[in-house]
Each structure stands twice: as structure tokens, then as C-alpha cells.
Enzyme design. Sequence first.
Site, PDB file in Angstrom:
ATOM      1  N   ASP A   7       0.870  -1.164   0.000  1.00 16.43           N
ATOM      2  CA  ASP A   7       0.000   0.000   0.000  1.00 16.43           C
ATOM      3  C   ASP A   7       0.916   1.226   0.000  1.00 16.43           C
ATOM      4  O   ASP A   7       2.137   1.103  -0.190  1.00 16.43           O
ATOM      5  CB  ASP A   7      -1.004  -0.019   1.168  1.00 16.43           C
ATOM      6  CG  ASP A   7      -0.353   0.260   2.517  1.00 16.43           C
ATOM      7  OD1 ASP A   7       0.888   0.332   2.603  1.00 16.43           O
ATOM      8  OD2 ASP A   7      -1.099   0.412   3.505  1.00 16.43           O
ATOM      9  N   HIS A   8       0.344   2.406   0.227  1.00 13.41           N
ATOM     10  CA  HIS A   8       1.145   3.631   0.199  1.00 13.41           C
ATOM     11  C   HIS A   8       2.229   3.607   1.283  1.00 13.41           C
ATOM     12  O   HIS A   8       3.337   4.078   1.066  1.00 13.41           O
ATOM     13  CB  HIS A   8       0.241   4.856   0.387  1.00 13.41           C
ATOM     14  CG  HIS A   8      -0.647   4.762   1.588  1.00 13.41           C
ATOM     15  ND1 HIS A   8      -1.745   3.919   1.642  1.00 13.41           N
ATOM     16  CD2 HIS A   8      -0.592   5.370   2.795  1.00 13.41           C
ATOM     17  CE1 HIS A   8      -2.326   4.030   2.831  1.00 13.41           C
ATOM     18  NE2 HIS A   8      -1.644   4.896   3.553  1.00 13.41           N
ATOM     19  N   CYS A  64       3.090  -3.231   3.908  1.00 15.33           N
ATOM     20  CA  CYS A  64       2.240  -2.078   4.245  1.00 15.33           C
ATOM     21  C   CYS A  64       2.902  -1.380   5.435  1.00 15.33           C
ATOM     22  O   CYS A  64       4.107  -1.512   5.636  1.00 15.33           O
ATOM     23  CB  CYS A  64       0.790  -2.499   4.503  1.00 15.33           C
ATOM     24  SG  CYS A  64       0.519  -3.639   5.858  1.00 15.33           S
ATOM     25  N   GLY A  65       2.144  -0.626   6.203  1.00 10.04           N
ATOM     26  CA  GLY A  65       2.752   0.070   7.330  1.00 10.04           C
ATOM     27  C   GLY A  65       3.230  -0.897   8.401  1.00 10.04           C
ATOM     28  O   GLY A  65       4.313  -0.750   8.959  1.00 10.04           O
ATOM     29  N   THR A  66       2.390  -1.901   8.666  1.00 12.40           N
ATOM     30  CA  THR A  66       2.682  -2.858   9.735  1.00 12.40           C
ATOM     31  C   THR A  66       2.917  -4.284   9.231  1.00 12.40           C
ATOM     32  O   THR A  66       3.439  -5.122   9.976  1.00 12.40           O
ATOM     33  CB  THR A  66       1.486  -2.938  10.703  1.00 12.40           C
ATOM     34  OG1 THR A  66       0.335  -3.350   9.944  1.00 12.40           O
ATOM     35  CG2 THR A  66       1.207  -1.578  11.341  1.00 12.40           C
ATOM     36  N   GLY A  67       2.451  -4.576   8.042  1.00 16.94           N
ATOM     37  CA  GLY A  67       2.443  -5.958   7.531  1.00 16.94           C
ATOM     38  C   GLY A  67       1.196  -6.716   7.943  1.00 16.94           C
ATOM     39  O   GLY A  67       0.887  -7.772   7.384  1.00 16.94           O
ATOM     40  N   ILE A  68       0.474  -6.179   8.892  1.00 18.85           N
ATOM     41  CA  ILE A  68      -0.647  -6.933   9.486  1.00 18.85           C
ATOM     42  C   ILE A  68      -1.876  -6.943   8.575  1.00 18.85           C
ATOM     43  O   ILE A  68      -2.438  -8.005   8.286  1.00 18.85           O
ATOM     44  CB  ILE A  68      -0.991  -6.365  10.880  1.00 18.85           C
ATOM     45  CG1 ILE A  68       0.201  -6.536  11.817  1.00 18.85           C
ATOM     46  CG2 ILE A  68      -2.222  -7.066  11.445  1.00 18.85           C
ATOM     47  CD1 ILE A  68       0.072  -5.783  13.144  1.00 18.85           C
ATOM     48  N   GLY A  69      -2.296  -5.767   8.137  1.00 16.52           N
ATOM     49  CA  GLY A  69      -3.501  -5.709   7.298  1.00 16.52           C
ATOM     50  C   GLY A  69      -3.347  -6.528   6.028  1.00 16.52           C
ATOM     51  O   GLY A  69      -4.262  -7.263   5.632  1.00 16.52           O
ATOM     52  N   MET A  70      -2.195  -6.422   5.398  1.00 17.65           N
ATOM     53  CA  MET A  70      -1.995  -7.158   4.152  1.00 17.65           C
ATOM     54  C   MET A  70      -1.936  -8.662   4.388  1.00 17.65           C
ATOM     55  O   MET A  70      -2.435  -9.441   3.578  1.00 17.65           O
ATOM     56  CB  MET A  70      -0.719  -6.676   3.447  1.00 17.65           C
ATOM     57  CG  MET A  70      -0.842  -5.235   2.992  1.00 17.65           C
ATOM     58  SD  MET A  70       0.348  -4.765   1.740  1.00 17.65           S
ATOM     59  CE  MET A  70      -0.496  -5.267   0.260  1.00 17.65           C
ATOM     60  N   HIS A  97       8.707 -24.587   8.957  1.00 22.95           N
ATOM     61  CA  HIS A  97       7.604 -25.229   9.685  1.00 22.95           C
ATOM     62  C   HIS A  97       6.240 -25.046   9.028  1.00 22.95           C
ATOM     63  O   HIS A  97       5.423 -25.959   9.051  1.00 22.95           O
ATOM     64  CB  HIS A  97       7.508 -24.659  11.107  1.00 22.95           C
ATOM     65  CG  HIS A  97       8.678 -25.012  11.976  1.00 22.95           C
ATOM     66  ND1 HIS A  97       8.591 -25.055  13.363  1.00 22.95           N
ATOM     67  CD2 HIS A  97       9.957 -25.337  11.679  1.00 22.95           C
ATOM     68  CE1 HIS A  97       9.764 -25.388  13.866  1.00 22.95           C
ATOM     69  NE2 HIS A  97      10.623 -25.558  12.864  1.00 22.95           N
ATOM     70  N   ARG A 132       5.349 -34.062  10.560  1.00 22.05           N
ATOM     71  CA  ARG A 132       4.500 -33.347  11.518  1.00 22.05           C
ATOM     72  C   ARG A 132       4.095 -31.965  10.985  1.00 22.05           C
ATOM     73  O   ARG A 132       2.982 -31.505  11.234  1.00 22.05           O
ATOM     74  CB  ARG A 132       5.180 -33.238  12.888  1.00 22.05           C
ATOM     75  CG  ARG A 132       6.397 -32.337  12.950  1.00 22.05           C
ATOM     76  CD  ARG A 132       7.072 -32.453  14.314  1.00 22.05           C
ATOM     77  NE  ARG A 132       8.093 -31.433  14.528  1.00 22.05           N
ATOM     78  CZ  ARG A 132       9.314 -31.446  14.009  1.00 22.05           C
ATOM     79  NH1 ARG A 132       9.669 -32.420  13.188  1.00 22.05           N
ATOM     80  NH2 ARG A 132      10.176 -30.491  14.285  1.00 22.05           N
ATOM     81  N   HIS A 133       4.994 -31.354  10.249  1.00 26.46           N
ATOM     82  CA  HIS A 133       4.666 -30.032   9.699  1.00 26.46           C
ATOM     83  C   HIS A 133       3.681 -30.151   8.533  1.00 26.46           C
ATOM     84  O   HIS A 133       2.766 -29.338   8.406  1.00 26.46           O
ATOM     85  CB  HIS A 133       5.943 -29.301   9.275  1.00 26.46           C
ATOM     86  CG  HIS A 133       6.829 -28.949  10.438  1.00 26.46           C
ATOM     87  ND1 HIS A 133       6.333 -28.351  11.576  1.00 26.46           N
ATOM     88  CD2 HIS A 133       8.158 -29.120  10.633  1.00 26.46           C
ATOM     89  CE1 HIS A 133       7.326 -28.174  12.433  1.00 26.46           C
ATOM     90  NE2 HIS A 133       8.445 -28.641  11.886  1.00 26.46           N
TER      91      HIS A 133
HETATM   92  C1  RB5 Z   1      -2.215   2.503   6.414  1.00 31.14           C
HETATM   93  O1  RB5 Z   1      -2.291   3.682   7.108  1.00 31.14           O
HETATM   94  C2  RB5 Z   1      -1.993   1.338   7.369  1.00 31.14           C
HETATM   95  O2  RB5 Z   1      -3.165   1.078   8.033  1.00 31.14           O
HETATM   96  C3  RB5 Z   1      -1.528   0.141   6.592  1.00 31.14           C
HETATM   97  O3  RB5 Z   1      -0.325   0.443   5.950  1.00 31.14           O
HETATM   98  C4  RB5 Z   1      -1.275  -1.122   7.364  1.00 31.14           C
HETATM   99  O4  RB5 Z   1      -0.402  -0.914   8.408  1.00 31.14           O
HETATM  100  C5  RB5 Z   1      -2.460  -1.863   7.767  1.00 31.14           C
HETATM  101  O5  RB5 Z   1      -2.415  -2.900   8.405  1.00 31.14           O
END
Ligand code: RB5
Length: 141
Positions: A7-8, A64-70, A97, A132-133
Site C-alpha cells: 500500500d502507500h 504495508c505500514g505494519t504488515g498486518i492488514g496485508m 515449519h 508433523r509439519h
Molecule cells: C495505512 O495507514 C496502514 O493502516 C496500513 O499500511 C497497514 O499498516 C495496515 O495494516
Amino acid sequence: MIALGSDHGGYGLKQEIIKHLTEKGIEFKDYGCFSEEAFDYPISGKAVAHAVAGGECEKGILICGTGIGMSMAANKVPGVRAAVCHDCFSAQATREHNDANVLAMGARVIGPGLALKIVDIFLETPFSNDERHIRRIGMME
Ligand code: RB5
């Protein structure tokens, strides 16, 4: 072929990864975004996930910013095992694993030096193929 998406917030780090893969002669396809303009991460996250699940690309990298959303968006696609990794141990372990096929990282979490090292480990570490994996991965699907 490696599928790339951001993302941006991850656009700048993705450019570093593109440079790195190019220098190493690793082929990639960029599924967006293509600027630092605000961009909804599920669009490129799911595009990369479908490219991996459909066999067009062998692995994917999402930034992305955190990697979490993606990673959340990618993991909605059957057959995708996306892992958020911000350290080398996790990158190696999730390949050995979990046979993770998508790496997700946060550009607001780590710098490019560590991110590129994690990319190398993720792309170079084979799955263990331990019974196992294989069994546990099958239980997730
Ligand atoms: C965008 O502001 C931010 O939410 C996105 O990059 C990401 O971190 C979402 O998980």
C-alpha cells in the site's frame, strides 16, 4: 516468479525490494500500488494472494505500514499462508515449519537493511518436509 504488493505505507520499502531482487536476477511481478498516494491494502494484498494460490507466482511479498492488514487480506485466500516477519528467526522458521508462501512486513516497523535480509532468508529457506509439519499445515487448510 515473486509477486510483490504494497500500500502507500509500504511503497518505499517495496522499491528497495524491487532493486534488491533486480540485482539478484530474481524475477518479480508488481501488483501495486504504484505511488505513495493513499491506497487500500486489501486490493494488492488479495491480488498477490491470488497470484500465489493460482500458481502464477511461487511466493509473494507484501509491504504495508505494519504488515498486518496485508497478511490478513492475503490469508483469506485458500492456499495462502502469509506470515508477518520482522526478524530473521521467524522468517526461517515460517518457511521450515509452515511452508509460508507469502511474507508480509511493515515499513513502519523495520528498516530496509533488516527487511532485505528477511527477504533473502524467506526466499532461500526450503520447507522442512517433516511429516508433523505437513500434517499441521493440512489441518489448517
Ligand atoms: C495505512 O495507514 C496502514 O493502516 C496500513 O499500511 C497497514 O499498516 C495496515 O495494516
